[in-house]
Design an enzyme around this catalytic site. Structure first.
Site, PDB file in Angstrom:
ATOM      1  CG  ASP A  90       2.080  -5.963  -0.394  1.00 47.34           C
ATOM      2  OD1 ASP A  90       2.217  -6.796   0.511  1.00 47.34           O
ATOM      3  OD2 ASP A  90       1.027  -5.336  -0.588  1.00 47.34           O
TER       4      ASP A  90
ATOM      5  CD  GLU B 183       2.403 -11.007   0.466  1.00 50.36           C
ATOM      6  OE1 GLU B 183       2.024 -11.289   1.615  1.00 50.36           O
ATOM      7  OE2 GLU B 183       2.127  -9.927  -0.094  1.00 50.36           O
TER       8      GLU B 183
END
Length: 570
Positions: free
Chosen positions: A207, A265
């Site tokens: 993330d 990401e």
């Protein structure tokens, strides 16, 4: 720097997988309490295999304070008891494997919940051993980073009365950033990765990569930056290098599991994304192609493929040990932050005309069907995603054209329960006990559900299933070279994927005005050449120019024979 691990082609399965992201709590409830759970997901694994999924990406399933839909974690080493147990997770991994599906999970150790025991200890005293696990200052810096969620947060620094200092949080103030430069924190990261790899997890979606690997503060005004200490390799804290740390994580994961990989990401322009890939063996293996996704929506809004074509032409080639991941929609807002203000306004005007449809000034909180309002366009978008070199990523419910519920706050509007039947089928609990409200019609369960679409050969579900099968039948497509052709009508994206002994021409009509577009395909030489239309299987003589008509939002996949044949379009 971590010693490179030899690459075996057999270990690169992730380069041509079909990914499917879901949230366990909204996918299938097995016990009628209104919350999806792991046993419920296990019962749906055959469904995912039938669709063509080969890798399942699970959103956070850890214990949570419920302030950010599971991303505010209170224990990284456990399963939320509402969802099941570690034993249930092991059984999920086993059942998925038996159906040819690997599992990756969200890795969110860039921050914790403020209810995490680590942060509770850190607040108690400057002398507490956990104090330096977070980043503290007596006063915020003069030019702090802007918050990720403007409007919801005014600053990335919040004063804690108990601690008597300000702590850093790039996301919500209930999610203090971990100080990943600290050796103790890095050891916890390794232990956490090791746990899930031993259970059988095949990789991690990391993330907010740039935030995780740059959150350690090293100036003298900050506390908790390992000042006066050393990094995990004995270097001084002010020598902390986020990309070096990522390389060490990559090395750790590769040593523990030959098949495991890292999906990152990294929502940045290409020139800033590329360093995160590292030098073939010491960075991320997959990254989401955010620039192409954002230019796709600009092209759709204009009915002109030019912005998308320009983005794809500028996309850097990647090493054999790297891959791009393509998506039309993910679990967050549809971010448009890489577009100019004028370009973003164009997309807003087309697909989010109401301010309530927008979020954070940069994104849209709607799903694809409710934005495009034309299933032909939806089908064309997924055809385009699957036709590009790279790995396709689906968000649960995309395969049935599931919608959103704008009455739900923020980004969560697109995370409604999965629609199995006309009455929902997600749970037997009454609506008041369900974890979240269903999507609204006509893209809610009555208008879009699995039961109806699986029995209809012409449905969107069957369309996605055919795309997954075509993609998997031609693995060369995933790592082929991309050539975006010039000369096509402006509404049409024409590209060739060319691999070893295999090539395909793909045509997609992005016109918004219902125009049928004629595309002429001509060989560069007069030698015998053929094209095989992959839907339906039809062999076409391409030794002379041929005219192909693309209906509104029409598309064609045409395999070239011989594979080295060169074509022009106009």
């Amino acid at each position: 720097m971590t010693k490179p691990v030899p690459i075996d082609a057999a270990d690169l399965w992730w380069r041509h997988a079909v990914y499917y992201c879901l949230d366990i709590e909204t996918f299938q409830d097995s016990d009628g309490d209104g919350v999806g759970d792991i046993p419920g997901l296990i019962s749906r694994v055959p469904y995912l295999a039938d669709l063509g999924v080969t890798c399942l990406w699970l959103m956070p399933f850890f214990p949570t304070a419920h302030r950010d839909d599971g991303y505010d974690i209170t224990d990284f080493f456990a399963v939320d008891p509402r969802l099941g147990t570690l034993g249930d997770l092991v059984e999920l991994v086993r059942v998925a494997r038996s159906h040819g599906i690997r599992i990756i999970i969200d890795f969110v150790m860039n921050h914790t919940s403020d209810q995490h025991p680590w942060f509770r200890h850190a607040r108690r005293s400057p002398d507490d051993p956990k104090r330096h696990w977070y980043v503290w200052r007596d006063e915020p810096p003069e030019n702090p980073d802007p918050p990720v969620f403007p409007g919801d947060e005014d600053s990335t620094w919040t004063h804690d009365e108990k601690a008597g200092q300000y702590f850093l949080h790039h996301f919500f103030h209930t999610q203090p950033d971990l100080n990943v430069a600290l050796p103790e924190v890095r050891r916890e990261i390794d232990k956490n990765l090791g746990l899930w790899l031993e259970i059988g997890i095949s990789g991690f979606r990391i993330d907010a990569v740039p935030f995780m690997f740059s959150s350690a503060v090293t100036d003298t005004g900050a506390h908790g930056s390992n000042a006066g200490g050393t990094g995990g390799d004995g270097t001084a804290a002010d020598e902390y290098d986020g990309m070096d740390h990522l390389a060490r994580i990559r090395g750790f994961v590769s040593r523990r599991s030959a098949e495991a990989f890292l999906l990152g990401e990294v929502n940045l322009p290409y020139e800033q994304q590329m360093p995160w890939f590292g030098q073939a063996r010491d960075g991320l293996q997959l990254q989401f192609d955010f620039p192409t996704m954002q230019r796709l929506y600009l092209a759709l809004a204009r009915g002109d493929a030019t912005p998308l074509a320009e983005s794809l032409r500028s996309r850097p080639a990647v090493d054999v040990a790297q891959q791009w991941a393509h998506f039309a929609r993910n679990h967050d807002e549809l971010t448009l932050d890489q577009l100019s203000d004028e370009e973003r306004d164009e997309v807003f005007a087309a697909y989010a005309p109401d301010e309530a449809m927008r979020v954070y000034g940069r994104g849209i909180r709607r799903r694809l069907p409710s934005m495009l309002e034309d299933e032909r366009a939806v089908r064309m978008v997924y055809s385009l995603i699957f036709s590009l070199p790279g790995a396709p990523v689906l968000f649960y419910g995309e395969e049935i054209g599931m919608g959103d519920n704008l009455e739900i706050d923020g980004r969560i509007a697109v995370r409604t329960p999965m629609q199995w039947t006309r009455d929902g089928g997600f749970t037997t609990a009454p609506p008041r006990r369900q974890v979240r409200r269903m999507a609204t019609e006509p893209y809610g369960p009555e208008g879009a559900n699995v039961e109806d679409q699986r029995s209809d050969q012409g449905s969107l579900w069957r369309h996605i299933q055919r795309l997954t099968r075509m993609y998997r039948d031609a693995p060369s497509q995933a790592w082929s070279e991309l050539e975006v052709l010039k000369g096509a009508p402006p509404q049409v994206l024409a590209h060739v994927c060319r691999g070893e002994g295999w090539a395909m021409l793909a045509l997609h009509n992005l016109s918004r005005d219902g125009t049928t577009v004629r595309v002429t395909v001509a060989p560069e030489s007069s030698d015998e050449a053929w094209m095989t239309d992959r839907v339906p299987e039809e062999r076409i003589d391409a030794s002379a120019p041929i005219a192909l008509e693309l209906e509104p939002y029409g598309w064609r996949w045409l395999e070239l024979d011989p594979a080295d044949a060169r074509v022009r379009v106009r």
